[in-house]
Design a protein around this motif. Structure first.
Motif, short mmCIF file in Angstrom:
data_model
loop_
_atom_site.label_atom_id
_atom_site.label_comp_id
_atom_site.label_asym_id
_atom_site.label_seq_id
_atom_site.Cartn_x
_atom_site.Cartn_y
_atom_site.Cartn_z
N LEU A 174 -22.24 -8.30 101.33
CA LEU A 174 -22.76 -8.34 102.70
C LEU A 174 -22.75 -6.94 103.29
CD1 LEU A 174 -21.96 -11.37 102.27
CD2 LEU A 174 -21.25 -11.39 104.68
N PRO A 175 -23.75 -6.62 104.12
CA PRO A 175 -23.65 -5.37 104.88
C PRO A 175 -22.55 -5.54 105.93
CG PRO A 175 -25.53 -6.64 105.64
CD PRO A 175 -24.96 -7.38 104.45
N MET A 176 -21.73 -4.52 106.13
CA MET A 176 -20.72 -4.57 107.19
C MET A 176 -21.43 -4.25 108.51
SD MET A 176 -17.56 -5.33 107.61
CE MET A 176 -16.17 -4.88 106.57
N PHE A 177 -22.17 -5.25 108.97
CA PHE A 177 -23.13 -5.04 110.05
C PHE A 177 -22.47 -4.93 111.42
CE2 PHE A 177 -22.82 -9.56 108.99
CZ PHE A 177 -22.49 -10.13 110.22
N ASN A 178 -23.22 -4.32 112.35
CA ASN A 178 -22.85 -4.30 113.76
C ASN A 178 -23.62 -5.40 114.48
OD1 ASN A 178 -21.16 -1.82 113.84
ND2 ASN A 178 -23.06 -0.82 113.25
N ILE A 179 -23.00 -5.95 115.51
CA ILE A 179 -23.65 -7.00 116.29
C ILE A 179 -24.11 -6.37 117.60
CG2 ILE A 179 -23.41 -9.30 117.27
CD1 ILE A 179 -20.96 -9.63 115.43
N THR A 180 -25.41 -6.41 117.84
CA THR A 180 -25.98 -5.63 118.94
C THR A 180 -26.06 -6.40 120.26
OG1 THR A 180 -28.20 -6.28 118.19
CG2 THR A 180 -27.33 -4.19 117.39
N ASP A 181 -25.90 -7.73 120.24
CA ASP A 181 -25.97 -8.48 121.50
C ASP A 181 -24.56 -8.82 121.97
OD1 ASP A 181 -25.56 -10.14 119.36
OD2 ASP A 181 -26.62 -11.83 120.23
#
Length: 366
Positions: A174-181
């Motif tokens: 998984l990408p260690m993603f950021n949550i933008t909302d």
């Protein structure tokens, strides 16, 4: 290099402080962050081989199914090995795909509920293909995932920067993603707490001109400015060995300060014992005239001097090692209580001691 690990509470109200902490860490000029975490996912209606199950190699996976409730619905799922990586890990460990595509910058900025792109380890290619989609629970939240590529065979990372390799042939990446909302509810906020605690439990890389102490001070400044406890810190060596963490250091100092205290006290007791032997003639004269108060006072004075000298040197050592005023205060308070207790013991003991009897017996023995 240094490994750090979040050691605070896991509650919904920690989401915002953790997000701010993460952003400030990313902005730091002292180090670079490599986000790596091996959090398994719960693959809904999984029908693939058992070898991808979490704990399979260790003999802990037997194809078990789990049942989860999420938003009022029940899901049957299977724990599958998964690793979450930041984009810079791919260049750090030379990770490449042999089909499909790798992760892109856009894969790391998602709204909560977006379809998450994933890479699969090389052995998944026997069963799955690019474009396949599946649902899985990640940190107790349900996501839709889409396979965008497969890693080359024998791809691996080293989670402490050195040491043994962790092969990814059987992992969902998984990408260690950021949550933008912004969070929409408590469950959403709780997920962010878990996710950003993983993102900030990472590997830090810094130049040789920067010391581990400077990194620790920077981390403590960032975490405290957001109301979070200090992160556990492990300085990594080229042998892949991690030094003791902040919490472990605290426990070691808690034991060590008492060890130092009693070593100091033992040293001074030996010195005081020599002084007592040197004053035996005086004690004998005092005893002949029943001057037990003078003997008690002399013993109390020498015992107090012994404890205070031990306390003084112990506090100096503690402040030099940890700068912990609380630990020093604890030693000082304990020393005061010890002086009082021993003084009371000596006073009452001397009320019932017949020194002349011991002197007569000693002469007879001689």
């Amino acid at each position: 290099m240094m490994l750090i690990d979040y050691s605070g509470k896991f509650t919904a109200d920690q989401a915002v402080p953790l997000i701010h902490t993460y952003r400030q860490m990313k902005e730091s000029k002292l180090f670079s962050m490599y986000e790596m975490y091996d959090q398994f996912i719960e693959w809904v209606h999984y029908s693939g081989p058992d070898k991808f199950g979490d704990g399979y190699e260790e003999g802990h996976f037997q194809g078990e199914k789990s049942v989860y409730q999420y938003n009022g619905k029940t899901y049957a799922s299977t724990s599958i090995k998964s690793t979450q990586l930041s984009l810079n890990c791919f260049s750090k460990f030379s990770l490449q795909t042999d089909r499909g595509r790798g992760f892109q910058e856009s894969d790391y900025n998602l709204h909560f509920g977006d379809t998450v792109p994933v890479l699969l380890g090389h052995e998944f290619a026997e069963t799955y293909k690019v474009g396949d989609q599946f649902k899985a629970l990640y940190l107790f939240s349900l996501f839709n995932f889409e396979v965008v590529g497969f890693l080359k065979e024998d791809s691996y990372i080293k989670q402490n920067g050195y040491g043994p390799a962790s092969y990814l042939d059987r992992d969902v990446i998984l990408p260690m993603f950021n949550i933008t909302d912004s969070p929409k509810n408590q469950d959403d906020a709780f997920f962010r707490t878990l996710h950003y605690s993983n993102k900030t439990s990472c590997l830090l890389e810094y130049d040789s001109s920067v010391t581990a102490k400077e990194i620790a001070e920077e981390l403590n400044r960032i975490s405290s400015s957001n109301g979070l406890p200090e992160y556990q810190k492990y300085k990594v060596t080229k042998d892949g060995l991690a030094q003791i963490s902040t919490n472990q250091m605290y426990r070691a100092l808690s034991v060590g300060k008492w060890l130092v205290f009693f070593v100091c006290m033992g040293t001074f007791i030996l010195l005081i014992n020599r002084q007592i032997k040197a004053h035996l003639v005086d004690y004998t004269i005092y005893s002949l005239f029943m001057s037990y108060q003078k003997i008690s006072f002399s013993l109390m004075l020498e015992m107090t001097a012994c404890i205070l000298a031990s306390t003084f040197f112990t506090i100096l050592i503690i402040l030099a090692l940890s700068k912990s005023l609380m630990s020093a205060g604890g030693i000082l308070l304990s020393s005061g209580l010890l002086i009082v207790l021993l003084s009371v013991y000596i006073y009452f003991k001397m009320q019932h001691v017949d020194l002349k009897k011991y002197l007569v017996e000693g002469e007879q023995n001689d």
